[in-house]
Write a protein that holds these residues in place. Sequence first.
Motif, PDB file in Angstrom:
ATOM      1  N   ALA A  90       0.853  -1.192   0.000  1.00  0.00           N
ATOM      2  CA  ALA A  90       0.000   0.000   0.000  1.00  0.00           C
ATOM      3  C   ALA A  90       0.889   1.241   0.000  1.00  0.00           C
ATOM      4  N   ALA A  91       1.154   1.786  -1.174  1.00  0.00           N
ATOM      5  CA  ALA A  91       1.912   3.036  -1.260  1.00  0.00           C
ATOM      6  C   ALA A  91       1.082   4.170  -0.660  1.00  0.00           C
ATOM      7  N   GLU A  92      -0.231   4.022  -0.731  1.00  0.00           N
ATOM      8  CA  GLU A  92      -1.191   4.925  -0.102  1.00  0.00           C
ATOM      9  C   GLU A  92      -2.269   4.048   0.528  1.00  0.00           C
ATOM     10  N   PRO A  93      -3.071   4.568   1.441  1.00  0.00           N
ATOM     11  CA  PRO A  93      -4.131   3.727   2.012  1.00  0.00           C
ATOM     12  C   PRO A  93      -5.047   3.225   0.896  1.00  0.00           C
ATOM     13  N   PHE A  94      -5.518   2.005   1.030  1.00  0.00           N
ATOM     14  CA  PHE A  94      -6.489   1.516   0.050  1.00  0.00           C
ATOM     15  C   PHE A  94      -7.551   0.669   0.734  1.00  0.00           C
ATOM     16  N   GLN A  95      -8.670   0.554   0.050  1.00  0.00           N
ATOM     17  CA  GLN A  95      -9.756  -0.341   0.447  1.00  0.00           C
ATOM     18  C   GLN A  95     -10.151  -1.141  -0.775  1.00  0.00           C
ATOM     19  N   ALA A  96     -10.495  -2.393  -0.549  1.00  0.00           N
ATOM     20  CA  ALA A  96     -10.889  -3.264  -1.656  1.00  0.00           C
ATOM     21  C   ALA A  96     -11.868  -4.315  -1.166  1.00  0.00           C
ATOM     22  N   TYR A  97     -12.669  -4.812  -2.089  1.00  0.00           N
ATOM     23  CA  TYR A  97     -13.503  -5.987  -1.841  1.00  0.00           C
ATOM     24  C   TYR A  97     -12.852  -7.154  -2.557  1.00  0.00           C
ATOM     25  N   VAL A  98     -12.823  -8.304  -1.889  1.00  0.00           N
ATOM     26  CA  VAL A  98     -12.188  -9.498  -2.435  1.00  0.00           C
ATOM     27  C   VAL A  98     -13.210 -10.622  -2.463  1.00  0.00           C
ATOM     28  N   ALA A  99     -13.178 -11.422  -3.535  1.00  0.00           N
ATOM     29  CA  ALA A  99     -14.024 -12.600  -3.666  1.00  0.00           C
ATOM     30  C   ALA A  99     -13.145 -13.802  -3.993  1.00  0.00           C
ATOM     31  N   MET A 100     -13.519 -14.956  -3.430  1.00  0.00           N
ATOM     32  CA  MET A 100     -12.742 -16.182  -3.622  1.00  0.00           C
ATOM     33  C   MET A 100     -13.637 -17.376  -3.321  1.00  0.00           C
ATOM     34  N   ARG A 101     -13.318 -18.503  -3.904  1.00  0.00           N
ATOM     35  CA  ARG A 101     -13.984 -19.741  -3.505  1.00  0.00           C
ATOM     36  C   ARG A 101     -13.699 -19.974  -2.028  1.00  0.00           C
ATOM     37  N   ALA A 102     -14.669 -20.436  -1.292  1.00  0.00           N
ATOM     38  CA  ALA A 102     -14.599 -20.472   0.169  1.00  0.00           C
ATOM     39  C   ALA A 102     -13.547 -21.403   0.754  1.00  0.00           C
ATOM     40  N   ASP A 103     -13.019 -22.322  -0.022  1.00  0.00           N
ATOM     41  CA  ASP A 103     -12.088 -23.302   0.554  1.00  0.00           C
ATOM     42  C   ASP A 103     -10.623 -22.937   0.342  1.00  0.00           C
ATOM     43  N   GLY A 104     -10.322 -21.696   0.002  1.00  0.00           N
ATOM     44  CA  GLY A 104      -8.946 -21.284  -0.244  1.00  0.00           C
ATOM     45  C   GLY A 104      -8.124 -21.215   1.035  1.00  0.00           C
ATOM     46  N   VAL A 105      -6.842 -21.581   0.917  1.00  0.00           N
ATOM     47  CA  VAL A 105      -5.888 -21.478   2.023  1.00  0.00           C
ATOM     48  C   VAL A 105      -4.629 -20.792   1.515  1.00  0.00           C
ATOM     49  N   ALA A 106      -3.871 -20.197   2.440  1.00  0.00           N
ATOM     50  CA  ALA A 106      -2.651 -19.474   2.086  1.00  0.00           C
ATOM     51  C   ALA A 106      -1.422 -20.300   2.440  1.00  0.00           C
ATOM     52  N   SER A 107      -0.359 -20.098   1.665  1.00  0.00           N
ATOM     53  CA  SER A 107       0.945 -20.701   1.930  1.00  0.00           C
ATOM     54  C   SER A 107       1.987 -19.590   1.933  1.00  0.00           C
ATOM     55  N   VAL A 108       2.941 -19.688   2.854  1.00  0.00           N
ATOM     56  CA  VAL A 108       4.015 -18.708   2.966  1.00  0.00           C
ATOM     57  C   VAL A 108       5.333 -19.430   2.735  1.00  0.00           C
ATOM     58  N   PRO A 109       6.155 -18.950   1.791  1.00  0.00           N
ATOM     59  CA  PRO A 109       7.442 -19.614   1.545  1.00  0.00           C
ATOM     60  C   PRO A 109       8.254 -19.715   2.838  1.00  0.00           C
ATOM     61  N   GLY A 110       8.884 -20.878   3.012  1.00  0.00           N
ATOM     62  CA  GLY A 110       9.724 -21.093   4.179  1.00  0.00           C
ATOM     63  C   GLY A 110       8.994 -21.592   5.412  1.00  0.00           C
ATOM     64  N   THR A 111       7.676 -21.739   5.317  1.00  0.00           N
ATOM     65  CA  THR A 111       6.910 -22.290   6.435  1.00  0.00           C
ATOM     66  C   THR A 111       6.190 -23.542   5.971  1.00  0.00           C
ATOM     67  N   GLU A 112       5.961 -24.447   6.898  1.00  0.00           N
ATOM     68  CA  GLU A 112       5.269 -25.690   6.562  1.00  0.00           C
ATOM     69  C   GLU A 112       3.758 -25.509   6.631  1.00  0.00           C
ATOM     70  N   GLY A 113       3.067 -26.266   5.826  1.00  0.00           N
ATOM     71  CA  GLY A 113       1.614 -26.298   5.873  1.00  0.00           C
ATOM     72  C   GLY A 113       0.962 -25.081   5.254  1.00  0.00           C
ATOM     73  N   THR A 114      -0.339 -25.007   5.461  1.00  0.00           N
ATOM     74  CA  THR A 114      -1.140 -23.913   4.926  1.00  0.00           C
ATOM     75  C   THR A 114      -1.838 -23.203   6.077  1.00  0.00           C
ATOM     76  N   ARG A 115      -2.349 -22.037   5.779  1.00  0.00           N
ATOM     77  CA  ARG A 115      -3.079 -21.235   6.769  1.00  0.00           C
ATOM     78  C   ARG A 115      -4.461 -20.924   6.235  1.00  0.00           C
ATOM     79  N   VAL A 116      -5.462 -21.093   7.080  1.00  0.00           N
ATOM     80  CA  VAL A 116      -6.802 -20.677   6.681  1.00  0.00           C
ATOM     81  C   VAL A 116      -6.877 -19.160   6.726  1.00  0.00           C
ATOM     82  N   LEU A 117      -7.781 -18.609   6.001  1.00  0.00           N
ATOM     83  CA  LEU A 117      -8.052 -17.182   6.028  1.00  0.00           C
ATOM     84  C   LEU A 117      -9.292 -16.996   6.902  1.00  0.00           C
ATOM     85  N   PRO A 118      -9.120 -16.619   8.182  1.00  0.00           N
ATOM     86  CA  PRO A 118     -10.259 -16.622   9.124  1.00  0.00           C
ATOM     87  C   PRO A 118     -11.444 -15.789   8.654  1.00  0.00           C
TER      88      PRO A 118
END
Length: 121
Positions: A90-118
């Motif tokens: 965010a070079a400046e403040p922003f707001q956004a709406y996001v849509a995704m299929r409900a079963d998506g999970v996140a992965s971070v390089p260098g960490t094991e497993g996935t994270r849910v998006l609460p």
Amino acid sequence: MITTSPEHVTITPNATMTGLAAPSRGSAELSTWHVDMPAGITGPEHSVSREQVWTVTAGSLEVTSDGRTEKVTTGQTLVLPPDVLRRIHAAEPFQAYVAMRADGVASVPGTEGTRVLPWAQ
């Protein structure tokens, strides 16, 4: 009908996400949420297992993905493919709406497993 309440708000060091539609709130297939990110913040590099559609409603964001950085401004929509590393800035403040299929999970390089998006659960 879904009414947002304080328990649908997730505050992280990077942004505030307000959950809208999600399986825990009556949606069977999709999740939607609102992102509010202050200026000067860069989120962690990560990937998400499902396509995401971001519509910027105020300000602008920069996304770095697949070796390219793009600026997305108010009124524009960004489609992020699944399983591709990305970083939001965010070079400046922003707001956004996001849509995704409900079963998506996140992965971070260098960490094991996935994270849910609460906010999307």
